[in-house]
Write a protein that holds these residues in place. Structure first.
Motif, PDB file in Angstrom:
ATOM      1  N   SER A   1       0.814  -1.218   0.000  1.00 16.10           N
ATOM      2  CA  SER A   1       0.000   0.000   0.000  1.00 16.10           C
ATOM      3  C   SER A   1       0.844   1.264   0.000  1.00 16.10           C
ATOM      4  O   SER A   1       0.390   2.329  -0.430  1.00 16.10           O
ATOM      5  N   LEU A   2       2.079   1.158   0.470  1.00 16.26           N
ATOM      6  CA  LEU A   2       2.937   2.343   0.548  1.00 16.26           C
ATOM      7  C   LEU A   2       3.366   2.850  -0.827  1.00 16.26           C
ATOM      8  O   LEU A   2       3.716   4.021  -0.971  1.00 16.26           O
ATOM      9  N   VAL A   3       3.332   1.988  -1.835  1.00 16.70           N
ATOM     10  CA  VAL A   3       3.692   2.442  -3.181  1.00 16.70           C
ATOM     11  C   VAL A   3       2.762   3.581  -3.601  1.00 16.70           C
ATOM     12  O   VAL A   3       3.209   4.639  -4.038  1.00 16.70           O
ATOM     13  N   ARG A   4       1.462   3.361  -3.440  1.00 18.68           N
ATOM     14  CA  ARG A   4       0.508   4.411  -3.804  1.00 18.68           C
ATOM     15  C   ARG A   4       0.689   5.644  -2.928  1.00 18.68           C
ATOM     16  O   ARG A   4       0.618   6.785  -3.421  1.00 18.68           O
ATOM     17  N   HIS A   5       0.934   5.447  -1.646  1.00 18.21           N
ATOM     18  CA  HIS A   5       1.128   6.597  -0.757  1.00 18.21           C
ATOM     19  C   HIS A   5       2.307   7.452  -1.209  1.00 18.21           C
ATOM     20  O   HIS A   5       2.260   8.683  -1.146  1.00 18.21           O
ATOM     21  N   VAL A   6       3.382   6.803  -1.650  1.00 17.12           N
ATOM     22  CA  VAL A   6       4.546   7.544  -2.135  1.00 17.12           C
ATOM     23  C   VAL A   6       4.172   8.392  -3.342  1.00 17.12           C
ATOM     24  O   VAL A   6       4.469   9.592  -3.397  1.00 17.12           O
ATOM     25  N   PHE A   7       3.500   7.791  -4.313  1.00 17.90           N
ATOM     26  CA  PHE A   7       3.138   8.538  -5.516  1.00 17.90           C
ATOM     27  C   PHE A   7       2.141   9.655  -5.211  1.00 17.90           C
ATOM     28  O   PHE A   7       2.211  10.732  -5.798  1.00 17.90           O
ATOM     29  N   GLU A   8       1.212   9.420  -4.284  1.00 15.03           N
ATOM     30  CA  GLU A   8       0.265  10.469  -3.901  1.00 15.03           C
ATOM     31  C   GLU A   8       0.995  11.671  -3.296  1.00 15.03           C
ATOM     32  O   GLU A   8       0.755  12.816  -3.693  1.00 15.03           O
ATOM     33  N   ALA A   9       1.866  11.404  -2.332  1.00 15.93           N
ATOM     34  CA  ALA A   9       2.574  12.486  -1.658  1.00 15.93           C
ATOM     35  C   ALA A   9       3.518  13.211  -2.605  1.00 15.93           C
ATOM     36  O   ALA A   9       3.606  14.445  -2.612  1.00 15.93           O
TER      37      ALA A   9
END
Length: 201
Positions: free
Chosen positions: A139-147
Motif C-alpha cells: 500500500s505504501l507504493v501508492r502513498h509515495v506517488f500520492e505524496a
C-alpha cells in the motif's frame, strides 16, 4: 549560463525527521538512508533511472510502522523537486515510459503541469497487504506517488499492466515513473520559455 536545478528541503515532526537534496541535472548518484531498506532500494532506482542526484536522510517511528517515514520522505522529495524545477522554463514537460521487470510491466506518464493529480491502477488484488522486504507494505507504493505528485505539482498516471511478484511490480512502478520523469524534466533546446499556452506551469 543555466541556473542549477538543485534544492534542499527538510521536515521535522513528532513522527519523523527528513532531509532531502536533489540535483535534477545529475547523473543518478544517490546516498539514501531512510531506515526502511526496501524504500531505500526504490529511491536508489528512482535516482539512477531519472538521472537525478539524490541524497535522502530520514528516521522516524519505524518501530510502530514504516508509513510515517516513507510518506514524509515522499512529501519532502516532492517539495524539493518542485523547488528545483523553478519556473519550468525550457523543459520538455511531458514524459512516458513502459518498463518491464521479468513478468511485471508498468506504464508511467508524467506531466510537469503544476496541477497535482494521480491516476494509479492495475495492482493485483492483495498487493496492498503484501510485506515486501519484511518492512514495506504494498500500500505504501501508492502513498509515495500520492505524496510526491501532490507536493511536486505533477500529473502522473501509473498503470500496472502485468505482474505477479510484489517486489517486481513495485520496482517496475518506481522505474517507470523515474524514466517518465527523466523525459519530462529534460531541458529541450527547442522549447522557448515555459511550455504552456498559459505562460505558466
Amino acid at each position: 549560463m543555466t541556473t542549477p536545478r538543485t534544492a534542499r528541503r527538510t521536515r521535522s515532526t513528532s513522527e519523523s525527521t527528513v532531509e532531502v537534496e536533489v540535483n535534477l541535472d545529475g547523473t543518478g548518484r544517490s546516498e539514501i538512508d531512510t531506515s526502511v531498506p526496501f524504500f531505500d532500494h526504490m529511491l536508489t532506482a528512482f535516482a539512477k533511472h531519472s538521472l537525478t542526484d539524490l541524497t535522502v536522510r530520514a528516521n522516524g517511528d519505524t518501530h510502530i510502522d514504516a508509513h510515517h517515514t516513507v510518506e514524509d520522505t515522499a512529501i519532502v522529495l516532492g517539495q524539493a523537486i518542485s523547488e528545483a524545477l523553478g519556473d519550468k522554463s525550457g523543459i520538455s514537460r511531458y514524459g512516458d515510459a513502459l518498463v518491464p521487470l521479468d513478468e511485471a510491466l508498468v506504464q508511467a506518464v508524467v506531466d510537469v503541469s503544476g496541477r497535482p493529480y494521480l491516476v494509479h491502477s492495475g495492482e493485483p488484488a492483495g498487493f496492498e497487504f503484501h510485506l515486501i522486504g519484511g518492512h514495506f507494505t504494498g500500500s505504501l507504493v501508492r502513498h509515495v506517488f500520492e505524496a510526491l505528485t501532490f507536493h511536486a505539482g505533477l500529473t502522473v498516471h501509473v498503470r500496472v499492466l502485468d505482474g505477479r511478484d510484489p517486489h517486481h511490480i513495485a520496482e517496475a512502478e518506481f522505474k517507470a515513473f523515474a524514466r517518465a520523469f527523466r523525459q519530462a524534466k529534460t531541458l529541450d533546446p527547442l522549447v522557448d520559455g515555459i511550455p504552456s499556452t498559459k505562460g505558466a506551469l
